[in-house]
Motif scaffolding. Structure first.
Motif, short mmCIF file in Angstrom:
data_model
loop_
_atom_site.label_atom_id
_atom_site.label_comp_id
_atom_site.label_asym_id
_atom_site.label_seq_id
_atom_site.Cartn_x
_atom_site.Cartn_y
_atom_site.Cartn_z
N SER A 90 1.15 6.47 -7.02
CA SER A 90 -0.05 7.17 -7.46
C SER A 90 0.08 8.68 -7.23
O SER A 90 -0.24 9.49 -8.11
N SER A 91 0.60 9.08 -6.07
CA SER A 91 0.65 10.52 -5.81
C SER A 91 1.76 11.19 -6.61
O SER A 91 1.55 12.28 -7.17
N LEU A 92 2.94 10.56 -6.73
CA LEU A 92 4.01 11.23 -7.49
C LEU A 92 3.69 11.29 -8.98
O LEU A 92 3.99 12.27 -9.65
N MET A 93 3.05 10.26 -9.50
CA MET A 93 2.76 10.25 -10.94
C MET A 93 1.43 10.92 -11.26
O MET A 93 1.08 11.11 -12.44
N GLY A 94 0.65 11.24 -10.23
CA GLY A 94 -0.65 11.88 -10.45
C GLY A 94 -1.62 10.93 -11.13
O GLY A 94 -2.50 11.35 -11.89
N LEU A 95 -1.48 9.63 -10.86
CA LEU A 95 -2.38 8.65 -11.49
C LEU A 95 -3.24 8.02 -10.40
O LEU A 95 -2.75 7.22 -9.59
N ASP A 96 -4.53 8.38 -10.39
CA ASP A 96 -5.43 7.82 -9.38
C ASP A 96 -5.59 6.32 -9.59
O ASP A 96 -5.62 5.85 -10.71
N VAL A 97 -5.75 5.60 -8.50
CA VAL A 97 -6.01 4.17 -8.59
C VAL A 97 -7.52 3.99 -8.64
O VAL A 97 -8.25 4.56 -7.83
N GLN A 98 -7.96 3.23 -9.61
CA GLN A 98 -9.40 2.93 -9.75
C GLN A 98 -9.93 2.40 -8.41
O GLN A 98 -9.28 1.54 -7.81
N VAL A 99 -11.08 2.89 -7.95
CA VAL A 99 -11.51 2.54 -6.58
C VAL A 99 -11.71 1.04 -6.37
O VAL A 99 -11.48 0.52 -5.28
N ASN A 100 -12.14 0.35 -7.43
CA ASN A 100 -12.38 -1.10 -7.25
C ASN A 100 -11.19 -1.93 -7.75
O ASN A 100 -11.33 -3.12 -7.96
N ALA A 113 -8.19 -4.32 -7.85
CA ALA A 113 -7.82 -5.40 -6.92
C ALA A 113 -6.61 -4.98 -6.09
O ALA A 113 -5.69 -4.34 -6.59
N ILE A 114 -6.62 -5.30 -4.86
CA ILE A 114 -5.55 -5.10 -3.86
C ILE A 114 -5.32 -3.63 -3.47
O ILE A 114 -5.34 -3.31 -2.29
N THR A 115 -5.10 -2.73 -4.44
CA THR A 115 -4.73 -1.36 -4.04
C THR A 115 -5.85 -0.33 -4.20
O THR A 115 -5.65 0.83 -3.86
N MET A 135 0.83 -1.22 0.00
CA MET A 135 0.00 0.00 0.00
C MET A 135 0.85 1.26 0.00
O MET A 135 0.54 2.23 -0.69
N ASN A 136 1.95 1.24 0.77
CA ASN A 136 2.84 2.42 0.78
C ASN A 136 3.36 2.69 -0.62
O ASN A 136 3.43 3.84 -1.07
N THR A 137 3.75 1.61 -1.32
CA THR A 137 4.31 1.78 -2.66
C THR A 137 3.24 2.28 -3.62
O THR A 137 3.47 3.19 -4.42
N SER A 138 2.05 1.69 -3.50
CA SER A 138 0.96 2.10 -4.38
C SER A 138 0.64 3.58 -4.21
O SER A 138 0.47 4.33 -5.18
N LYS A 139 0.56 4.02 -2.97
CA LYS A 139 0.21 5.42 -2.69
C LYS A 139 1.31 6.37 -3.19
O LYS A 139 1.01 7.43 -3.75
N LEU A 140 2.55 5.97 -2.99
CA LEU A 140 3.65 6.83 -3.43
C LEU A 140 3.63 6.99 -4.95
O LEU A 140 3.70 8.11 -5.48
#
Ligand code: KIV
Ligand code: ZN
Length: 531
Positions: free
Chosen positions: A278-288, A290-292, A271-276
């Motif tokens: 997503s925020s640095l690249m400005g790419l939102d993670v689709q809410v549904n 899988a996993i992140t 999750m830490n990696t996913s958030k980092l």
């Protein structure tokens, strides 16, 4: 017996090819450090021949992240000397450097893209590998568009480049055309021949997600003998993206008896990696996702919440803590059933309600949930306190709701010089007003004004705004994460006015902190003891 699968992360190369996701050197370095914490085996840090900036970023990563023999650092080259030199000169600072080169093997690539014969392309690949081997011992050869290549030509290429010294063969499904059964069969046949030729050479796959099958194809390849997988965090990458690292890793962890394979990934860092990223690249993670995705571990229907409360494995195959999230928390919405609401009330020590009392409180809960979307613990306090007031039972309850904050009014002015905000907030019988004039933007001004009233030292970690409906009446949803005394709190709010939603989300977070800090007192002395 479980086989080790190598994880090659290409977030900083294929992932960075997403339009608008380009990172600067410091951001790339930050992601690379986090990938090291995640314990990937190989980081593909960029495409150094593409720009001086990319070259320098790969070099920095090789020096600062590749300073150990636990991780390999690589970068991409076309099968040409200048590209190979750029990779060598940037990755050579790592303890374990690797040259990765790519050249197409499908008729479409050979004939239409290069306008050459198959033999000519094969010779170019062999010469490129031979040259790379004069520079470094570890060389990966990617047969671009392998899944659409004629099998015997694909194999002759692999055979020739292995004889020339390639130590890893990567089989890409470049355009996401493969299907799991067919791709699995391809990998089985290639692996059989490859291991007979040289059992030390690793067989790798690189799957794209154009038909939504990148993870399935990657797993089919593992099942059929692949030693290594190329993935990206959150599945980002060219077009529809690549196989998502977190999906492949968690599928192997969760279905270990089926795949009989494991990785070295520290799943608690997912999750830490996913958030980092997503925020640095400005790419939102689709809410549904899988996993992140935000909802990957959120259970909202009453039937599911009831089942989970009876036995977690009824609806949960992965504990959220395995990927670094907090333990399961049931979100209370209008769809939550009686069991979930009763459970939440119990945790707040309202655990001795009679059936009639609970039914009246549950009806109030539903009215609030319809209006507010998500109901928080402080809302439950208020509902229960109002119930006590209505029934003239005031003396039987602590009045905790007087500790909660409520937004009465706000005014926010956005301009380029002095964005400013004023807020009016209620706490118990008291009304507070405050204004802020110097801030970096309207939300900063708004939160500074609120903070002046709310005397709690909280740090805003994340602020996300999104639209949840369309048209003039579109609702804006604000989700934020704050930290208080090392604990993280997530809060949301929805309103047609996004500024108001921002204020409400912040106040929801503050009230959640207040509830948590009331808990010790509640545990000692249950509020609903007399019921
Ligand atoms: O998709 C692809 O084929 C690639 C190669 C460079 C491995 O990204
Ligand atoms: Zn790719």
């Amino acid at each position: 017996m479980s086989r080790k699968i190598w994880v090659f992360d290409t977030t900083l190369r294929d992932g960075e090819q997403v339009p608008g996701a380009k990172l600067n050197l410091y951001e790339k370095l930050e992601v690379a450090h986090q990938l090291k914490k995640l314990q990937v085996d190989i980081i593909e840090a960029g495409f150094p021949a593409s720009s001086a900036g990319d070259f320098n970023a790969v070099k920095e990563i090789a020096m600062k992240v590749g300073d150990t023999d636990n991780i390999m650092i690589t970068a991409l080259a076309r099968a040409v000397k200048a590209d190979i030199d750029a990779v060598y000169n940037s990755v050579k600072y790592a303890e374990k450097p690797l040259i990765h080169m790519v050249l197409g093997t499908s008729d479409i690539h050979v004939e239409k893209k290069f306008g050459k014969s198959k033999n000519q392309i094969l010779d170019i690949g062999v010469e490129a590998v031979k040259y790379a081997k004069t520079l470094l011992p570890e060389v990966q050869y990617s047969t671009e568009d392998a899944s659409r290549s004629e099998f015997e030509y694909l194999w002759s290429t692999i055979e020739a480049v292995v004889k020339a010294g390639a130590t890893m063969i990567n089989v890409p499904d470049t355009v996401g055309y493969a299907v799991p059964e067919e791709f699995g069969e391809l990998i089985f046949k290639l692996n059989d021949r490859l291991k007979n030729l040289n059992e030390k050479v690793l067989l790798s796959v690189h799957c794209h997600n154009d038909l939504g099958m990148a993870t399935a194809n990657t797993l089919a390849a593992i099942k059929n003998g692949a030693d290594k997988v190329e993935c990206t965090v959150n599945g980002i990458g060219e077009r529809a993206g690549n196989a998502a690292l977190e999906e492949v890793v968690m599928a192997l962890n969760t279905r270990s008896s089926f795949y009989k394979a494991n990785t070295n990934i520290n799943s608690k860092e997912i999750m830490n990696t996913s958030k980092l990223v997503s925020s640095l690249m400005g790419l939102d993670v689709q809410v549904n996702k899988a996993i992140t995705g935000d909802n990957a571990f959120a259970h909202s229907s009453g039937i599911h919440q009831d089942g989970l409360l009876k036995s977690r494995d009824a609806y949960e195959i992965i504990s959220p803590t395995e990927v670094g999230l907090d333990d399961m928390e049931l979100v209370l919405t209008a769809r939550s059933g009686r069991h979930a609401v009763k459970n939440a009330l119990g945790k707040l020590a309202f655990n001795q309600l009679t059936d009639d009392q609970f039914e009246e409180i549950f009806a109030d809960f539903l009215v609030l949930a319809d209006a507010k979307k998500e109901v928080y613990n402080h809302d439950l306090y208020i509902i229960v306190e109002k119930y006590f007031e209505r029934h003239d039972m005031n003396e039987e309850i602590h009045h905790h709701s007087e500790n909660f904050y409520e937004l009465l009014d706000l005014q926010v002015i956005s301009n380029t010089i002095f964005p400013s905000a004023s807020v009016k907030i209620k706490k118990g019988d008291q009304i507070f007003k405050s204004s802020t004039t110097v801030a970096s933007g309207p939300i900063d001004a708004l939160y500074s004004s609120i903070k002046e009233i709310i005397d709690i030292d909280i740090k805003l970690l994340e602020y996300k705004i999104s639209s949840v409906s369309r048209g003039k009446e579109a609702l804006g949803k604000v989700k934020l994460q704050v930290e208080y005394k090392g604990e993280k709190y997530i809060a949301k709010a929805t309103d047609t006015d996004v500024i108001k939603a921002s204020a409400l989300a912040y106040i929801n977070a503050v009230n959640s902190i207040i509830v948590d800090n009331l808990m010790p007192e509640i545990n000692k002395e249950p509020i609903a003891q007399s019921l």
